[in-house]
Design a protein around this motif. Structure first.
Motif, PDB file in Angstrom:
ATOM      1  N   VAL A  68       0.829  -1.204   0.000  1.00  0.00           N
ATOM      2  CA  VAL A  68       0.000   0.000   0.000  1.00  0.00           C
ATOM      3  C   VAL A  68       0.863   1.253   0.000  1.00  0.00           C
ATOM      4  O   VAL A  68       0.604   2.213  -0.737  1.00  0.00           O
ATOM      5  CB  VAL A  68      -0.947  -0.009   1.221  1.00  0.00           C
ATOM      6  N   ALA A  69       1.907   1.259   0.848  1.00  0.00           N
ATOM      7  CA  ALA A  69       2.788   2.421   0.912  1.00  0.00           C
ATOM      8  C   ALA A  69       3.450   2.688  -0.441  1.00  0.00           C
ATOM      9  O   ALA A  69       3.515   3.843  -0.901  1.00  0.00           O
ATOM     10  CB  ALA A  69       3.845   2.207   1.991  1.00  0.00           C
ATOM     11  N   LEU A  70       3.929   1.638  -1.097  1.00  0.00           N
ATOM     12  CA  LEU A  70       4.574   1.804  -2.398  1.00  0.00           C
ATOM     13  C   LEU A  70       3.590   2.290  -3.451  1.00  0.00           C
ATOM     14  O   LEU A  70       3.930   3.130  -4.293  1.00  0.00           O
ATOM     15  CB  LEU A  70       5.211   0.475  -2.831  1.00  0.00           C
ATOM     16  N   GLU A  71       2.357   1.785  -3.400  1.00  0.00           N
ATOM     17  CA  GLU A  71       1.352   2.216  -4.376  1.00  0.00           C
ATOM     18  C   GLU A  71       0.974   3.682  -4.169  1.00  0.00           C
ATOM     19  O   GLU A  71       0.831   4.443  -5.137  1.00  0.00           O
ATOM     20  CB  GLU A  71       0.116   1.327  -4.283  1.00  0.00           C
ATOM     21  N   LEU A  72       0.818   4.093  -2.919  1.00  0.00           N
ATOM     22  CA  LEU A  72       0.508   5.496  -2.647  1.00  0.00           C
ATOM     23  C   LEU A  72       1.646   6.401  -3.115  1.00  0.00           C
ATOM     24  O   LEU A  72       1.410   7.470  -3.693  1.00  0.00           O
ATOM     25  CB  LEU A  72       0.250   5.694  -1.153  1.00  0.00           C
ATOM     26  N   ALA A  73       2.877   5.961  -2.869  1.00  0.00           N
ATOM     27  CA  ALA A  73       4.028   6.743  -3.338  1.00  0.00           C
ATOM     28  C   ALA A  73       4.039   6.823  -4.860  1.00  0.00           C
ATOM     29  O   ALA A  73       4.345   7.877  -5.437  1.00  0.00           O
ATOM     30  CB  ALA A  73       5.320   6.116  -2.821  1.00  0.00           C
ATOM     31  N   ARG A  74       3.720   5.714  -5.508  1.00  0.00           N
ATOM     32  CA  ARG A  74       3.674   5.709  -6.974  1.00  0.00           C
ATOM     33  C   ARG A  74       2.655   6.713  -7.498  1.00  0.00           C
ATOM     34  O   ARG A  74       2.845   7.323  -8.560  1.00  0.00           O
ATOM     35  CB  ARG A  74       3.327   4.305  -7.486  1.00  0.00           C
ATOM     36  N   ARG A  75       1.599   6.925  -6.724  1.00  0.00           N
ATOM     37  CA  ARG A  75       0.554   7.860  -7.133  1.00  0.00           C
ATOM     38  C   ARG A  75       0.789   9.270  -6.608  1.00  0.00           C
ATOM     39  O   ARG A  75      -0.100  10.115  -6.642  1.00  0.00           O
ATOM     40  CB  ARG A  75      -0.805   7.322  -6.691  1.00  0.00           C
ATOM     41  N   GLY A  76       2.010   9.528  -6.141  1.00  0.00           N
ATOM     42  CA  GLY A  76       2.406  10.891  -5.814  1.00  0.00           C
ATOM     43  C   GLY A  76       2.064  11.371  -4.431  1.00  0.00           C
ATOM     44  O   GLY A  76       2.093  12.585  -4.171  1.00  0.00           O
ATOM     45  N   ILE A  77       1.763  10.458  -3.500  1.00  0.00           N
ATOM     46  CA  ILE A  77       1.387  10.839  -2.145  1.00  0.00           C
ATOM     47  C   ILE A  77       2.611  10.766  -1.229  1.00  0.00           C
ATOM     48  O   ILE A  77       3.332   9.761  -1.213  1.00  0.00           O
ATOM     49  CB  ILE A  77       0.291   9.907  -1.598  1.00  0.00           C
ATOM     50  N   ASN A  78       2.858  11.824  -0.461  1.00  0.00           N
ATOM     51  CA  ASN A  78       3.894  11.801   0.562  1.00  0.00           C
ATOM     52  C   ASN A  78       3.428  10.921   1.722  1.00  0.00           C
ATOM     53  O   ASN A  78       2.227  10.797   1.970  1.00  0.00           O
ATOM     54  CB  ASN A  78       4.181  13.211   1.075  1.00  0.00           C
ATOM     55  N   LEU A  79       4.372  10.326   2.447  1.00  0.00           N
ATOM     56  CA  LEU A  79       4.005   9.297   3.420  1.00  0.00           C
ATOM     57  C   LEU A  79       4.564   9.545   4.809  1.00  0.00           C
ATOM     58  O   LEU A  79       5.739   9.896   4.968  1.00  0.00           O
ATOM     59  CB  LEU A  79       4.489   7.928   2.936  1.00  0.00           C
TER      60      LEU A  79
END
Length: 251
Positions: A68-79
């Motif tokens: 999930v973290a990698l997918e959110l990062a792929r979609r441009g979301i800071n974590l």
């Protein structure tokens, strides 16, 4: 002759009824298939624009949480990455930073200490970390499944207390810590990771505490969805293993 005609009429009516039921069933199945196909053809939602620039993910160092973290990062979301192992958190943070043009923050928290003085300090650190950030997505992924396959009276008490703290208390506390910012901005999404065990089977013996804790997650998600949908906040419970039931958040 009249009796034969009446019987033929009954058979014809029965056939027509079955044909209508069959047609309705086929239409329902076709509608579900079409809905899934249309969902696949839709352009993915711009999560950053819709919800906010940052996401909080608990338990992001392995398995579903890491994906999930990698997918959110792929979609441009800071974590904001929340977990108990500093080395593993640094590993996933470095992986994300080297692969995607997003920012990451690390918050070292042992969620099994929630409801203790150490847990109170950990939540203070989390609130401090998200203060001022445009946190639009919260993924409550962290969870414990141990002790496994054991009778309640034979289980180690401390083990199932830790499970309850992580699966129920921590999820609730982390949500409560992030919600105020979402309410202030009038948008947000909360994703709680549940379990298919709460949906597919009526009971789950030898895993009773785990199943009960995940049923809590499902019920909490339903209730939060009703509470906050008018405030611009989507809530869903992802039930993995055998089924997924979404209450709001659109793909």
């Amino acid at each position: 002759m009249g009796a034969l005609l009446f019987r033929q009429q009954q058979e014809a009516a029965w056939f027509v009824s079955l044909a209508i039921l069959g047609a309705l069933h086929v239409a329902a199945v076709a509608f579900r298939i079409l809905s899934h196909l249309l969902l696949l053809l839709r352009r993915p939602t711009d999560l950053c624009h819709r919800y906010g620039a940052w996401a909080v993910v608990t338990g992001p160092t392995s398995g579903m949480g890491r994906s999930v973290a990698l997918e959110l990062a792929r979609r441009g979301i800071n974590l904001v990455l929340v977990g108990r192992d500093p080395a593993k958190l640094k590993d996933i943070s470095d992986n994300i930073s080297c692969t995607y043009a997003v920012q990451t923050k690390i918050v070292v928290v042992d969620l099994a200490l929630i409801a203790t003085p150490q847990g109170d300090e950990a939540l203070r650190l989390l609130r401090h970390a998200v203060a001022g950030l445009d946190v639009g997505v919260l993924v409550n992924n962290a969870g414990l499944a141990k002790p496994c396959a054991v009778y309640l009276h034979e289980a180690d008490v401390e083990a199932w207390v830790r499970m309850i703290r992580v699966n129920l208390w921590a999820l609730t506390e982390v949500t409560a810590a992030v919600l105020p910012g979402m309410l202030e901005r009038g948008r947000g999404a909360i994703v709680n990771i549940g379990s298919g065990t709460t949906l597919t089977i009526p009971s789950f013996p030898l895993f009773s505490i785990y199943a009960a804790s995940k049923r809590y997650v499902a019920q909490l998600s339903r209730s939060l969805h009703v509470e906050y949908r008018a405030r611009g906040i989507d809530v869903q419970c992802q039930k993995h293993l055998s089924a997924i039931r979404i209450y709001s958040l659109r793909s």
